[in-house]
Motif scaffolding. Structure first.
Motif, short mmCIF file in Angstrom:
data_model
loop_
_atom_site.label_atom_id
_atom_site.label_comp_id
_atom_site.label_asym_id
_atom_site.label_seq_id
_atom_site.Cartn_x
_atom_site.Cartn_y
_atom_site.Cartn_z
N ARG A 5 32.68 42.92 41.82
CA ARG A 5 33.32 43.86 40.90
C ARG A 5 34.12 44.93 41.64
N ASP A 64 34.01 43.18 35.10
CA ASP A 64 33.18 42.02 35.40
C ASP A 64 33.62 41.49 36.77
N THR A 96 26.72 42.97 39.85
CA THR A 96 27.02 42.33 38.57
C THR A 96 26.11 41.12 38.38
#
Length: 603
Positions: free
Chosen positions: A133, A227, A109
């Motif tokens: 994540r 996220d 991420t």
């Protein structure tokens, strides 16, 4: 079933999945299963997800819910308050490869710097490459009597030998009144309950029982966030390292050449997400499963499964061994097969005509369920070594119900549970199954619903079907009823559903006395009900193992011992092999292999 039925079911499921926001979830699970298959890793979905035709169409499960009348609402419906999860059973030897793929592909991420920076501050040598994540779900291990006593005794400075000696005499239960329990147990006679510091240690032990002790890793739960996971819950590094390389480099097992780890990842189509390191530390959540779900995250279970490995290894051995000698396979004489291992080797005659039985195109998931050789083993209870079917109670049950088909194995998996036995439903089913008692229905409308189970409720899904047939509930409402009675919801909620049930039954012309009897039946049944979707998926695997044992016992038992699978010790499987004509030989350093294997052309 016709095409219209299939299309309608798919349209309905896709509508619900999209409305509830689970499209990405299904696609992620599909991607994980696809990776495993491309990499040659046995994988199959199980549990309530087998009720989904979408999951079947995506190849996540191998059970067609329409064939077994599995309602989608048991898995997912708009009224469900807790998120569903899809369980994937994976070959236990290669599960870490699947975890490595998930951490590598989904763990990256743009906002991962925070998790990496915090980890480096705590331990510069432990760099988190794929957070945050993706994380495994934790479990919270709590203090029990013995562990609490040990830890408190250590703080008082007692010698370790003395601590171990005293703790081994303590019970595993009775934490609320430990002194009373100790006084009643013969093995605790003479325990210094009234002598210091032991008196104080026991008092403190009672106080900390049930407190969190340490975090452990959930058996298979993993969460993937859109996220950074640190936006939802706290994380930490586990001691376990996850290896991103494939297993079996530069080896040849059962005649099948294994490629290098890198080439396997490339062949699996994931060259662009190769791990940056050979091993990374697992990231786990500090919340347990309940806390994770409370945040709104959905768990995926990636579970190691030995039966899958046994099936795969048996098929591989048959495919490689069948081509060893064309003359032997075409001969009408029995073909010799040998089972070699570090512990010993065994030989026995395999059946004639083996060439026709080569499993080059074998698809265990498509067995019809009415194979005669498999039926013989089931009917006679000769299922030692077969997944979920080898306990003494299960073998006796298979003989009692004269099981022969895959559906019989599915029913047996539900009947063997403690609930049906304690309630008398198991005996009732057996009597009706064998024709010793006529099949009766509380109301005629229940006959098409409960015909398969001789008029008794056996599966959780039966509650849904009964509520629909008797009271006109939708399957969504019926699943709400199932959850209410099985999870002991509020009395007010159950009373509300009871009123709706009686009103619907009256509207359908069901007499009040019959409705009362059915309602009591539903409430009592919920205590021991078993998910049919789960029984069907496990029944598939169980039937496959019986099929393989009936035709390829050498390869099957070699795979059982090599994978350390099953209910019993290896010596039990050697004895079972002997009963099937196996000659057990002494260990031979010249014949031994790294794992137990079947060989042909032996003595």
């Amino acid at each position: 079933m016709n095409d219209a039925t299939v299309r309608d079911r798919l349209d309905y499921e896709l509508t619900v999945i999209e409305r509830l926001g689970f499209c990405d979830y299904f696609l992620v699970v599909w991607d994980i299963a696809q990776f495993a298959r491309r990499a040659g890793i046995p994988v199959v979905g199980r549990g309530s997800a087998a009720s989904s035709l979408v999951a079947y169409a995506l190849g996540i499960t191998n059970v067609c819910p329409l064939e077994f009348d599995l309602p989608f609402e048991r898995f997912l419906n708009p009224s469900r308050t807790d998120p569903p999860d899809i369980d994937l059973d994976i070959c236990w030897k290669r599960r870490d490869e699947v975890l490595a793929y998930v951490y590598t592909k989904y763990g990256r991420t743009r906002n991962a710097e925070l998790g990496t920076r915090n980890a480096e501050i705590q331990n510069p040598k432990s760099r988190i490459q794929n957070p945050p994540r993706v994380a495994m779900v934790s479990t919270h291990n709590t203090f029990q009597v013995r562990s609490a006593f040990r830890e408190i005794a250590k703080t008082f400075g007692l010698p370790l030998d003395e601590i171990n000696s005293l703790a081994s005499r303590l019970p595993y239960y009775g934490g609320t009144d430990l002194r009373k329990v100790i006084s009643l147990l013969p093995e605790c006679r003479g325990f210094p309950v009234d002598v210091e510091p032991y008196k104080t240690i026991l008092a403190l032990t009672e106080q900390v029982i049930g407190f969190p002790h340490h975090l452990s890793i959930h058996v298979g739960g993993i969460v993937i966030a859109p996220d950074s996971l640190t936006n939802y819950l706290p994380l930490q590094l586990a001691a376990k390292e996850i290896n991103g390389s494939m297993t079996g480099a530069d080896e040849s097992v059962n005649g099948a050449a294994f490629h290098s780890p890198l080439s396997l990842w490339e062949r699996a189509g994931v060259r662009d997400v190769l791990p940056t390191q050979a091993a990374d530390r697992l990231v786990i959540t500090q919340y347990d499963m309940t806390g994770v779900e409370a945040t709104g995250l959905v768990k995926i279970d990636l579970l190691g499964h030995r039966a899958l490995s046994v099936i795969a290894d048996t098929i591989m051995a048959v495919n490689s061994g069948a081509a060893v000698s064309e003359d032997v396979t075409q001969s009408s004489a029995p073909r010799a097969a040998a089972m070699h291992s570090r512990d010993g080797c065994a030989t026995f005659p395999a059946g004639p005509g083996r060439r026709d039985a080569v499993l080059s195109s074998f698809d265990a998931g498509r067995l019809s369920g009415d194979d005669p050789l498999t039926a013989t083993l089931l009917r006679e209870g000769r299922t030692i070594g077969c997944f979920q079917l080898e306990s003494p109670g299960m073998r006796a049950l298979l003989k009692q119900i004269r099981a022969e088909t895959r559906r019989d194995a599915i029913i047996a998996l539900s009947l063997i549970r403690p609930g049906p036995s304690a309630s008398g439903m198991k005996e009732l089913f057996i009597r009706r199954r064998l024709g010793r008692e006529p099949v009766r229905y509380v109301h005629p409308s229940l006959e098409p619903v409960l015909k398969e189970t001789c008029g008794i409720m056996l599966f959780q899904e039966d509650i849904l079907r009964v509520a629909k047939a008797e009271a006109g509930f939708s399957l969504e409402e019926a699943d709400m009823l199932r959850r209410a009675v099985s999870k002991k919801r509020s009395k007010e909620k159950i009373e509300e559903l009871r009123d709706l049930f009686f009103a619907g039954a009256a509207a359908n012309g069901v007499p009040a006395d019959a409705t009362e009897k059915i309602w009591d039946w539903v409430g009592n049944f919920a205590a021991y009900s078993y998910c049919k979707a789960h029984a069907v998926t496990y029944g598939f695997l169980a039937y496959q193992t019986v099929y393989l044992k009936s035709r390829y016992p050498a390869e099957f038992f070699a795979a059982m011992i090599a994978n350390r699978a099953g209910f019993y010790q290896p010596r039990v499987y050697l004895e079972e092999a002997r009963r099937m004509g196996v000659k057990i030989l002494l260990p031979d350093v010249n014949l031994g292999r790294r794992t137990t294997e079947a060989e042909y052309g032996g003595p």
